[in-house]
Design a protein around this motif. Structure first.
Motif, short mmCIF file in Angstrom:
data_model
loop_
_atom_site.label_atom_id
_atom_site.label_comp_id
_atom_site.label_asym_id
_atom_site.label_seq_id
_atom_site.Cartn_x
_atom_site.Cartn_y
_atom_site.Cartn_z
N GLY A 80 0.81 -1.21 0.00
CA GLY A 80 0.00 0.00 0.00
C GLY A 80 0.84 1.26 0.00
N ASP A 81 1.91 1.25 0.81
CA ASP A 81 2.81 2.40 0.84
C ASP A 81 3.49 2.59 -0.52
N LYS A 82 3.88 1.49 -1.14
CA LYS A 82 4.57 1.59 -2.42
C LYS A 82 3.63 2.12 -3.51
N LEU A 83 2.37 1.70 -3.47
CA LEU A 83 1.40 2.22 -4.44
C LEU A 83 1.22 3.72 -4.27
N ASP A 84 1.26 4.19 -3.03
CA ASP A 84 1.20 5.64 -2.80
C ASP A 84 2.41 6.32 -3.43
N GLY A 130 -11.14 -17.20 1.44
CA GLY A 130 -11.02 -17.74 2.79
C GLY A 130 -9.62 -18.07 3.23
N ASN A 131 -8.65 -18.00 2.34
CA ASN A 131 -7.25 -18.23 2.71
C ASN A 131 -6.79 -17.04 3.55
N VAL A 132 -6.41 -17.30 4.80
CA VAL A 132 -6.13 -16.21 5.73
C VAL A 132 -4.95 -15.35 5.27
N ALA A 133 -3.96 -15.97 4.65
CA ALA A 133 -2.79 -15.21 4.20
C ALA A 133 -3.17 -14.26 3.08
N LEU A 134 -3.96 -14.73 2.13
CA LEU A 134 -4.35 -13.88 1.00
C LEU A 134 -5.25 -12.74 1.44
N GLU A 135 -6.18 -13.04 2.32
CA GLU A 135 -7.07 -11.99 2.82
C GLU A 135 -6.27 -10.93 3.58
N ALA A 136 -5.24 -11.37 4.33
CA ALA A 136 -4.42 -10.42 5.09
C ALA A 136 -3.64 -9.50 4.16
N ARG A 137 -3.21 -10.02 3.02
CA ARG A 137 -2.48 -9.19 2.07
C ARG A 137 -3.34 -8.03 1.57
N CYS A 138 -4.52 -8.37 1.09
CA CYS A 138 -5.40 -7.31 0.57
C CYS A 138 -5.83 -6.34 1.68
N ALA A 139 -6.08 -6.87 2.87
CA ALA A 139 -6.46 -6.00 3.99
C ALA A 139 -5.32 -5.05 4.32
N GLY A 140 -4.08 -5.54 4.24
CA GLY A 140 -2.94 -4.69 4.50
C GLY A 140 -2.80 -3.59 3.47
N ARG A 161 -5.20 -2.24 1.77
CA ARG A 161 -6.28 -1.28 2.02
C ARG A 161 -5.97 -0.38 3.22
N LYS A 162 -5.23 -0.92 4.18
CA LYS A 162 -4.96 -0.18 5.42
C LYS A 162 -4.05 1.03 5.18
N THR A 163 -3.09 0.91 4.26
CA THR A 163 -2.13 2.01 4.09
C THR A 163 -2.29 2.77 2.77
N PHE A 164 -2.91 2.15 1.78
CA PHE A 164 -3.04 2.81 0.48
C PHE A 164 -4.07 3.93 0.58
N ARG A 165 -3.68 5.12 0.14
CA ARG A 165 -4.57 6.28 0.25
C ARG A 165 -5.67 6.28 -0.81
N GLY A 166 -5.48 5.50 -1.87
CA GLY A 166 -6.50 5.42 -2.90
C GLY A 166 -7.56 4.39 -2.58
N ALA A 167 -8.38 4.07 -3.56
CA ALA A 167 -9.45 3.07 -3.39
C ALA A 167 -8.88 1.67 -3.63
N THR A 168 -9.40 0.70 -2.88
CA THR A 168 -8.99 -0.70 -3.06
C THR A 168 -10.23 -1.58 -3.13
N ASP A 169 -10.35 -2.34 -4.22
CA ASP A 169 -11.44 -3.30 -4.37
C ASP A 169 -10.85 -4.71 -4.44
N ASN A 170 -11.56 -5.68 -3.86
CA ASN A 170 -11.16 -7.08 -3.98
C ASN A 170 -11.92 -7.74 -5.12
N LEU A 171 -11.22 -8.59 -5.86
CA LEU A 171 -11.84 -9.40 -6.90
C LEU A 171 -11.51 -10.86 -6.60
N TYR A 172 -12.54 -11.68 -6.38
CA TYR A 172 -12.35 -13.09 -6.07
C TYR A 172 -12.47 -13.92 -7.35
#
Length: 334
Positions: free
Chosen positions: A164-168, A183-193, A195-206
């Motif tokens: 997220g910081d790098k995208l900024d 439902g994979n906890v590692a993958l969900e944590a990546r996208c959540a991370g 979203r937490k720092t990126f100042r732009g919009a973040t959408d998930n696509l499954y």
């Protein structure tokens, strides 16, 4: 499921009764580290060598898990360990594979915790049988509550926040985070991370990660519907290459970034088609997991003291530094 590799050569091992007793005095009881006090004092291989089973959630033919397996095989060859590699993407089937390793009286088990709840019972059975269990790759928030001895991998939340910081820094505005296993906890944590720092919009696509054509089609469809997306973030090297195809097909202005690395992804970074990759070093994860079990059995070593994970990432691979890892990727170890 991948076919387990042929047994590696074994070496004669010294009986460990004296060492185990001394270790228990130092750490106030081996059971605190996940091994029963009356656990085996010798390994059970056909030549007295140690037998380790590596149980992952990787899908068949997945290049990422090939790297994990190669690392594990390298450690097994060095240590004289008889290694069995098994995998299944279905959590119930993965749990059954681990139960089989317990029934077969493996001397050590390494396991991934993509779906931690499914593995709690099998881990408890292994501990009751005196079999040490270490974790790798997935489950950094679950390995201690699940009762594992050690853990080797990447903190996916930290890695996601770094992305997220790098995208900024790259002035992105709208990121699409592509999750290839719901439902994979590692993958969900990546996208959540992210979203937490990126100042732009973040959408998930499954998407269905087992069908690469479907992955490309799903990304392309989203890019056609939403021209504001200027960054596609995938969670595996092969999915990054699918995103590159989708961008080409649609003529989208979106850039592509990904987690994980392989030789084809290295070429895409060198060619400027992928901005960067986050390398968690899967070869190292497999290597350390097997080597840690051998060290524990032969010398009582516990990496991180049994309380802290051993981190193998994240590290950013970009066009400016990709040459440093290119030859290792070509050899199939990065």
């Amino acid at each position: 499921m991948n076919t387990p590799p042929p047994p590696r050569p074994s070496v004669r091992r010294t009986r460990l009764a004296t060492l185990v007793s001394a270790l228990c005095l130092l750490v106030s009881g081996c059971s605190a580290f996940g091994v029963a006090d009356d656990g085996p004092d010798t390994a059970g291989g056909p030549d007295g060598g140690m037998r380790v089973t590596l149980v992952t959630h990787g899908g068949e033919g997945d290049a990422f898990w090939d790297l994990v397996r190669r690392g594990a095989e390298a450690a097994a060859a060095k240590d004289g360990v008889d290694l069995t590699y098994v995998s299944d993407a279905d959590p119930a089937a993965q749990a059954d594979l681990m139960r089989k390793a317990v029934r077969d009286k493996a001397d050590g088990i390494a396991v991934t915790l993509a779906k931690p709840a499914a593995m709690r019972g099998p881990v408890a059975q292994a501990k009751a049988a005196g079999i040490p269990v270490v974790g790798l790759n997935s489950g950094i928030d679950a390995w201690r509550p699940t009762g594992l001895l050690e853990y080797f991998g990447q903190d996916e939340s930290v890695a996601g926040r770094a992305v997220g910081d790098k995208l900024d820094d790259l002035n992105a505005e709208h990121a699409l985070c592509v999750v290839h296993e719901r439902g994979n906890v590692a993958l969900e944590a990546r996208c959540a991370g992210v979203r937490k720092t990126f100042r732009g919009a973040t959408d998930n696509l499954y998407v269905d990660g087992s069908d690469m054509n479907a992955v490309t089609a799903a990304i392309a469809a989203r890019l056609r519907r939403d021209s504001s997306i200027d960054e596609v973030v995938t969670l595996g090297a092969q999915y990054g290459l699918s995103a590159v195809k989708a961008v080409r097909q649609t003529g989208s202005r979106a850039e592509v970034a990904t987690f994980d690395l392989d030789k084809d992804l290295v070429k895409a970074i060198q060619g400027g088609e992928v901005q960067f990759a986050v390398d968690q070093q899967p070869y190292l994860q497999g290597y350390l997991a097997v080597d840690a079990l051998w060290l524990y059995r032969t010398n009582g070593n516990v990496s991180g003291g049994g309380t802290a994970p051993v981190l193998t990432g994240p590290a950013f691979v970009t066009r400016s530094n990709v040459s440093a890892v290119a030859r290792f990727a070509a050899a199939g170890t990065r």
